[in-house]
Scaffold this active site. Structure first.
Site, PDB file in Angstrom:
ATOM      1  N   ASP A  39      -3.074   1.283  -5.861  1.00  0.00           N
ATOM      2  CA  ASP A  39      -1.729   1.193  -5.301  1.00  0.00           C
ATOM      3  C   ASP A  39      -1.076  -0.159  -5.560  1.00  0.00           C
ATOM      4  O   ASP A  39       0.142  -0.295  -5.492  1.00  0.00           O
ATOM      5  CB  ASP A  39      -1.765   1.476  -3.800  1.00  0.00           C
ATOM      6  CG  ASP A  39      -2.769   0.587  -3.065  1.00  0.00           C
ATOM      7  OD1 ASP A  39      -3.665   0.006  -3.720  1.00  0.00           O
ATOM      8  OD2 ASP A  39      -2.661   0.470  -1.829  1.00  0.00           O
ATOM      9  N   HIS A  40      -1.882  -1.174  -5.831  1.00  0.00           N
ATOM     10  CA  HIS A  40      -1.386  -2.517  -6.127  1.00  0.00           C
ATOM     11  C   HIS A  40      -2.571  -3.378  -6.516  1.00  0.00           C
ATOM     12  O   HIS A  40      -3.728  -2.943  -6.433  1.00  0.00           O
ATOM     13  CB  HIS A  40      -0.662  -3.135  -4.918  1.00  0.00           C
ATOM     14  CG  HIS A  40      -1.475  -3.122  -3.660  1.00  0.00           C
ATOM     15  ND1 HIS A  40      -2.571  -3.948  -3.457  1.00  0.00           N
ATOM     16  CD2 HIS A  40      -1.376  -2.365  -2.531  1.00  0.00           C
ATOM     17  CE1 HIS A  40      -3.094  -3.712  -2.272  1.00  0.00           C
ATOM     18  NE2 HIS A  40      -2.400  -2.742  -1.680  1.00  0.00           N
TER      19      HIS A  40
ATOM     20  N   ASP B  10      -4.143   6.240   6.638  1.00  0.00           N
ATOM     21  CA  ASP B  10      -3.225   7.368   6.763  1.00  0.00           C
ATOM     22  C   ASP B  10      -2.158   7.332   5.674  1.00  0.00           C
ATOM     23  O   ASP B  10      -1.805   8.351   5.090  1.00  0.00           O
ATOM     24  CB  ASP B  10      -2.600   7.438   8.158  1.00  0.00           C
ATOM     25  CG  ASP B  10      -1.931   6.145   8.624  1.00  0.00           C
ATOM     26  OD1 ASP B  10      -1.662   5.251   7.797  1.00  0.00           O
ATOM     27  OD2 ASP B  10      -1.681   6.021   9.847  1.00  0.00           O
TER      28      ASP B  10
ATOM     29  N   THR C  34       0.806  -1.215   0.000  1.00  0.00           N
ATOM     30  CA  THR C  34       0.000   0.000   0.000  1.00  0.00           C
ATOM     31  C   THR C  34       0.840   1.267   0.000  1.00  0.00           C
ATOM     32  O   THR C  34       0.607   2.185  -0.793  1.00  0.00           O
ATOM     33  CB  THR C  34      -0.944  -0.003   1.213  1.00  0.00           C
ATOM     34  OG1 THR C  34      -1.791  -1.146   1.132  1.00  0.00           O
ATOM     35  CG2 THR C  34      -1.784   1.256   1.258  1.00  0.00           C
TER      36      THR C  34
ATOM     37  N   ASN D 179       5.619  -1.162   3.381  1.00  0.00           N
ATOM     38  CA  ASN D 179       4.795  -0.610   4.460  1.00  0.00           C
ATOM     39  C   ASN D 179       5.611  -0.447   5.737  1.00  0.00           C
ATOM     40  O   ASN D 179       5.404   0.490   6.506  1.00  0.00           O
ATOM     41  CB  ASN D 179       3.605  -1.524   4.747  1.00  0.00           C
ATOM     42  CG  ASN D 179       2.527  -1.436   3.688  1.00  0.00           C
ATOM     43  OD1 ASN D 179       2.494  -0.512   2.880  1.00  0.00           O
ATOM     44  ND2 ASN D 179       1.639  -2.410   3.682  1.00  0.00           N
TER      45      ASN D 179
END
Length: 555
Positions: A349-350, A177, A94, A115
């Site tokens: 994002d993926h 976030d 992410t 991450n």
């Protein structure tokens, strides 16, 4: 869920009503193919850029459901459609993925390699670092942290816009976030994200009225139980129950008990709240109505939580896709009713891969879960015992493996050699790459699907943060040894089912087209910059011409 979004918008985007009849008619007309016109793209810059990331929205999901979309996605399908966009790096997670979307830079340059990573010099006992935290703050660890943009090494498009004209406003709203921060960047007017129980921001930031209204509307929503959502006809064949990790999933309909914030997070309602707050901020801040172009990034995170918790191949994901389509449509209709001139890009994002158990039932007998024997801790202990090295030998995070600083310098190479030997002997391992092998594999100028594993790894590599070794599992080996509630499927591999995502551009008045050849998510920032006549240089991405005719939006 369209009713839910309308309810939230009515509470947040006051005092306007949502999608009056004229706006609904205009939105419906906008989803129909437009007659060819000259020019084939608007000649003036848009006043507002809307960058949407749908977390874990793989190219496979897009292909599966694109013929089922009738609302927001249907509108985007009338624009410039790139079904084979690539998060071209290896660590398809992410935070790295979001860091590419509006910077135009791969994780090797954004510094967001995963991450989480290991920083053995971090000034705290916990040496694991979360991508969107400041580990220097006392009393924190990687799971109990203070959100921060500290680790993003490059500017975002919004920051570039502000540098060119300080009158530009930059806003970011997301269900995570790391999505809001990595797309918003360092110089941001408003940044808000779901914090587990409420929408939050950095400490000390005042709460704008739109967010406060959103908080109140969401709290009221969560306090009430959610009845099971209706099932569209095309989802019914996918509503097949399956036992995984001591639970039955596959046929869930997002029913929720009053006060259950965890179930809220893994449901279409989270996306509804995010888009409603985004609309409220657009309205209150008058984004798209100033002297300079503005940008808002929106992170729709629920698809990822649904994918992890139920797998992307079941009935829950079908419902999520149907509801997100309605949410997007309602959001666009509101913007239309305000008369805004906006440019949209939507990507991910993926990608993602379905859980092993369902894959095995659906003609994929080669699927497996990673063996618990591939534990970095266990392998490190065995190597330490073999080589006579006391204390920790290896540390691991997100596929990166680090030799512990406590290992004597003259024994490091022996540890690395033995680790490589042991890992490569595992039948589920595709590759174990050393720092030297990764740095030697320069990123080519060829299409991303042709890159070697080492080249994909290089795109994720930062010498300050990446490990001494990178472990890559073979295709269709799911990196979850033991599934359980909320975590049955995942992503993160260097394989194309995790790398490929759709990239969709839309603006009122443009004549769309479809380009099936591969592009990269790093191409988004320079492409959007060109639409607002903003010169950018030195990016990893390149500008994509969104004019379907002889014109060129990249000039």
């Amino acid at each position: 869920m369209k009713a839910l979004l309308a309810s939230l918008l009515a509470s947040i985007a006051l005092p306007l009503s949502v999608a009056p009849a004229a706006a609904q008619e205009a939105a419906l007309e906008s989803t129909q193919p437009a007659a060819p016109a000259v020019p084939t793209t608007p000649s003036t810059p848009p006043k507002l850029i809307i960058a949407i990331s749908v977390d874990q929205f793989s190219a496979d999901l897009f292909a599966q459901y694109r013929n089922r979309f009738t609302d927001g996605f249907a509108r985007l399908l009338q624009g410039a459609v790139f079904p084979s966009g690539y998060q071209s790096h290896a660590n398809t997670e992410t935070c790295p993925g979001h860091s590419t979307i509006l910077t135009g830079m791969r994780p090797a340059h954004t510094g967001i390699v995963a991450n989480n990573w290991i920083n053995q010099k971090a000034p705290r006992a916990d040496k694991e670092v979360y991508c969107a935290e400041d580990e220097r703050i006392p009393g924190t660890d990687h799971s109990t942290y203070k959100p921060s943009d500290l680790h993003l090494k490059v500017p975002t498009l919004g920051e570039m816009m502000k540098a060119a004209n300080p009158a530009s406003r930059v806003v970011s709203v997301a269900g995570k976030d790391r999505a809001a921060i990595m797309m918003g960047g360092h110089k941001i007017d408003e940044v808000w994200f779901w914090g587990g129980n409420d929408f939050v921001s950095y400490d000390g930031r005042p709460v704008p009225p739109a967010v406060q209204r959103g908080r109140e509307a969401v709290a009221k929503l969560i306090a009430q139980p959610q009845e099971p959502l209706p099932v569209p006809a095309f989802c019914r064949p996918l509503m097949q129950p399956i036992e995984v990790g001591g639970q039955t999933i596959g046929n869930g309909r997002f029913a929720r008990a009053a006060g259950d914030t965890r179930a809220f997070r893994a449901s279409p309602a989270l996306d509804g709240a995010v888009f409603a707050i985004a609309a409220g901020l657009i309205q209150d801040m008058k984004l798209g109505q100033g002297s300079a172009p503005d940008i808002i990034s929106i992170g729709a995170s629920a698809t990822d939580y649904v994918g992890h918790g139920f797998g992307p191949g079941g009935g829950e994901m079908c419902l999520q896709m149907a509801e997100l389509d309605k949410t997007l449509g309602g959001f666009f209709a509101v913007l239309d009713s305000w008369g805004l001139d906006y440019q949209v890009v939507l990507t991910a994002d993926h990608g993602g891969h379905d859980m092993t158990e369902r894959q095995q039932q659906r003609a994929m007998p080669g699927e497996s879960r990673v063996s618990a024997d591939l534990s970095v801790k266990a392998i490190g202990e065995a190597i330490g015992k073999q080589l006579g090295i006391a204390g920790p030998v290896l540390l691991g995070s997100e596929g990166d493996i680090y030799v512990a600083d406590s290992v004597p310098a003259n024994r490091r190479q022996a540890v690395i050699a033995e680790t490589v030997k042991r890992l490569r002997a595992f039948p589920q391992v595709a590759a174990v790459l050393t720092r030297e092998e990764i740095t030697a594999a320069a990123i080519p100028a060829t299409p991303p699907e042709t890159w070697t594993l080492a080249q994909r790894a290089h795109a994720s590599y930062d010498p300050e943060r990446s490990g001494d070794l990178l472990l890559m599992l073979k295709p269709r080996v799911v990196g979850i040894a033991k599934p359980g509630p909320g975590y049955v499927a995942t992503h993160g591999s260097p394989w194309d089912y995790d790398r490929r995502v759709p990239i969709l551009f839309w603006r009122k008045g443009m004549v769309g087209f479809e380009q099936p050849q591969s592009i990269e998510t790093v191409d988004i920032a320079p492409t959007l910059a060109a639409t607002i006549n903003l010169p950018v240089q030195g990016l990893d991405g390149r500008c994509l011409d969104l004019d379907s005719g002889p014109g060129d939006t990249c000039r």
